[in-house]
Write a protein that holds these residues in place. Structure first.
Motif, PDB file in Angstrom:
ATOM      1  N   HIS A 176       0.842  -1.188  -0.171  1.00 56.91           N
ATOM      2  CA  HIS A 176      -0.010  -0.091  -0.063  1.00 56.91           C
ATOM      3  C   HIS A 176       1.065   1.306  -0.065  1.00 56.91           C
ATOM      4  O   HIS A 176       2.014   1.289   0.432  1.00 56.91           O
ATOM      5  N   ASP A 177       0.448   2.378  -0.739  1.00 59.34           N
ATOM      6  CA  ASP A 177       1.243   3.574  -1.001  1.00 59.34           C
ATOM      7  C   ASP A 177       1.407   4.011   0.764  1.00 59.34           C
ATOM      8  O   ASP A 177       2.594   4.706   0.795  1.00 59.34           O
ATOM      9  N   GLY A 178       0.608   3.858   1.509  1.00 51.86           N
ATOM     10  CA  GLY A 178       0.733   4.585   2.970  1.00 51.86           C
ATOM     11  C   GLY A 178       1.839   3.790   3.595  1.00 51.86           C
ATOM     12  O   GLY A 178       2.039   4.290   4.812  1.00 51.86           O
ATOM     13  N   GLY A 179       2.318   2.557   3.055  1.00 54.61           N
ATOM     14  CA  GLY A 179       3.310   1.930   3.843  1.00 54.61           C
ATOM     15  C   GLY A 179       2.797   0.832   4.601  1.00 54.61           C
ATOM     16  O   GLY A 179       1.644   0.266   4.161  1.00 54.61           O
ATOM     17  N   GLY A 180       3.397   0.276   5.646  1.00 55.79           N
ATOM     18  CA  GLY A 180       2.969  -0.945   6.107  1.00 55.79           C
ATOM     19  C   GLY A 180       3.420  -2.250   5.550  1.00 55.79           C
ATOM     20  O   GLY A 180       4.340  -2.259   4.776  1.00 55.79           O
ATOM     21  N   MET A 181       3.017  -3.161   6.168  1.00 52.10           N
ATOM     22  CA  MET A 181       3.485  -4.411   5.972  1.00 52.10           C
ATOM     23  C   MET A 181       3.029  -4.875   4.413  1.00 52.10           C
ATOM     24  O   MET A 181       2.058  -4.775   4.097  1.00 52.10           O
ATOM     25  N   PRO A 182       3.842  -5.360   3.663  1.00 53.96           N
ATOM     26  CA  PRO A 182       3.887  -6.066   2.391  1.00 53.96           C
ATOM     27  C   PRO A 182       2.936  -7.286   2.533  1.00 53.96           C
ATOM     28  O   PRO A 182       3.029  -7.861   3.500  1.00 53.96           O
ATOM     29  N   LEU A 183       1.709  -7.329   1.592  1.00 53.60           N
ATOM     30  CA  LEU A 183       0.851  -8.558   1.488  1.00 53.60           C
ATOM     31  C   LEU A 183       1.093  -9.227   0.406  1.00 53.60           C
ATOM     32  O   LEU A 183       1.433  -8.980  -0.291  1.00 53.60           O
ATOM     33  N   LEU A 184       0.574 -10.546   0.649  1.00 53.42           N
ATOM     34  CA  LEU A 184       0.308 -11.494  -0.398  1.00 53.42           C
ATOM     35  C   LEU A 184      -1.030 -11.734  -0.780  1.00 53.42           C
ATOM     36  O   LEU A 184      -1.791 -12.070  -0.027  1.00 53.42           O
ATOM     37  N   ARG A 185      -1.285 -11.146  -1.952  1.00 55.15           N
ATOM     38  CA  ARG A 185      -2.884 -11.286  -2.387  1.00 55.15           C
ATOM     39  C   ARG A 185      -2.663 -12.617  -3.373  1.00 55.15           C
ATOM     40  O   ARG A 185      -2.168 -12.971  -4.341  1.00 55.15           O
ATOM     41  N   VAL A 186      -3.919 -13.102  -2.845  1.00 54.66           N
ATOM     42  CA  VAL A 186      -4.298 -14.709  -3.664  1.00 54.66           C
ATOM     43  C   VAL A 186      -5.499 -14.256  -4.359  1.00 54.66           C
ATOM     44  O   VAL A 186      -6.348 -13.786  -3.804  1.00 54.66           O
ATOM     45  N   ARG A 187      -5.384 -14.365  -5.707  1.00 54.95           N
ATOM     46  CA  ARG A 187      -6.508 -14.091  -6.764  1.00 54.95           C
ATOM     47  C   ARG A 187      -6.950 -15.475  -7.280  1.00 54.95           C
ATOM     48  O   ARG A 187      -5.937 -16.002  -7.870  1.00 54.95           O
ATOM     49  N   ILE A 188      -8.097 -15.983  -7.066  1.00 51.40           N
ATOM     50  CA  ILE A 188      -8.435 -17.286  -7.553  1.00 51.40           C
ATOM     51  C   ILE A 188      -9.631 -17.001  -8.653  1.00 51.40           C
ATOM     52  O   ILE A 188     -10.898 -16.525  -8.126  1.00 51.40           O
ATOM     53  N   ARG A 189      -9.369 -17.203  -9.623  1.00 54.63           N
ATOM     54  CA  ARG A 189     -10.473 -17.085 -10.941  1.00 54.63           C
ATOM     55  C   ARG A 189     -11.229 -18.526 -11.052  1.00 54.63           C
ATOM     56  O   ARG A 189     -10.366 -19.292 -11.499  1.00 54.63           O
ATOM     57  N   GLU A 190     -12.502 -18.652 -11.113  1.00 59.68           N
ATOM     58  CA  GLU A 190     -13.028 -19.746 -11.370  1.00 59.68           C
ATOM     59  C   GLU A 190     -14.292 -19.399 -12.447  1.00 59.68           C
ATOM     60  O   GLU A 190     -15.441 -18.780 -12.127  1.00 59.68           O
ATOM     61  N   ARG A 191     -14.007 -19.602 -13.730  1.00 58.20           N
ATOM     62  CA  ARG A 191     -14.732 -19.037 -14.747  1.00 58.20           C
ATOM     63  C   ARG A 191     -15.026 -17.389 -14.345  1.00 58.20           C
ATOM     64  O   ARG A 191     -13.967 -16.621 -14.748  1.00 58.20           O
ATOM     65  N   THR A 192     -16.057 -16.949 -14.271  1.00 58.32           N
ATOM     66  CA  THR A 192     -16.654 -15.362 -13.967  1.00 58.32           C
ATOM     67  C   THR A 192     -16.249 -15.057 -12.639  1.00 58.32           C
ATOM     68  O   THR A 192     -16.668 -13.933 -12.152  1.00 58.32           O
ATOM     69  N   ARG A 193     -16.218 -16.187 -11.848  1.00 58.59           N
ATOM     70  CA  ARG A 193     -16.140 -15.698 -10.203  1.00 58.59           C
ATOM     71  C   ARG A 193     -14.735 -15.338  -9.728  1.00 58.59           C
ATOM     72  O   ARG A 193     -13.808 -16.443 -10.142  1.00 58.59           O
ATOM     73  N   PHE A 194     -14.451 -14.426  -8.867  1.00 58.78           N
ATOM     74  CA  PHE A 194     -13.178 -14.323  -8.293  1.00 58.78           C
ATOM     75  C   PHE A 194     -13.343 -14.230  -6.920  1.00 58.78           C
ATOM     76  O   PHE A 194     -14.246 -13.855  -6.367  1.00 58.78           O
ATOM     77  N   THR A 195     -12.225 -14.847  -6.225  1.00 58.01           N
ATOM     78  CA  THR A 195     -11.901 -14.920  -4.826  1.00 58.01           C
ATOM     79  C   THR A 195     -10.527 -14.126  -4.366  1.00 58.01           C
ATOM     80  O   THR A 195      -9.735 -14.539  -5.193  1.00 58.01           O
ATOM     81  N   VAL A 196     -10.757 -13.107  -3.775  1.00 58.07           N
ATOM     82  CA  VAL A 196      -9.335 -12.369  -3.679  1.00 58.07           C
ATOM     83  C   VAL A 196      -9.244 -12.233  -1.865  1.00 58.07           C
ATOM     84  O   VAL A 196     -10.124 -11.725  -1.418  1.00 58.07           O
TER      85      VAL A 196
END
Length: 80
Positions: free
Chosen positions: A30-50
């Protein structure tokens, strides 16, 4: 106020052979700083889980997945 966008870098993309889901791992800061995070994006056809996880949770999750996969290899699946 000006809305800042997080910095996102793709780390890995995987495709699940059985279900056809696409998994993308992204490094998120995030631009404001803080801890880096791991974003997990799962795409199943048209549905996304993030969702976004911290380094400690990522380490625990990764270790658990590795233990599981190694146990399957050690058990042998009847193949040479």
């Amino acid at each position: 106020g000006k809305k800042t966008m997080p910095q996102i870098r793709s780390i890995e993309r995987l495709k699940v052979p059985l279900g056809g889901q696409e998994i993308e791992l992204q490094h998120l800061v995030h631009d404001g700083g803080g801890m880096p995070l791991l974003r997990v994006r799962i795409r199943e056809r048209t549905r996304f889980t993030v969702f976004e996880i911290d380094p400690q949770t990522a380490a625990a999750w990764g270790a658990a997945m590795l233990r599981w996969s190694e146990a399957q290899a050690d058990a042998g699946d009847g193949k040479p």
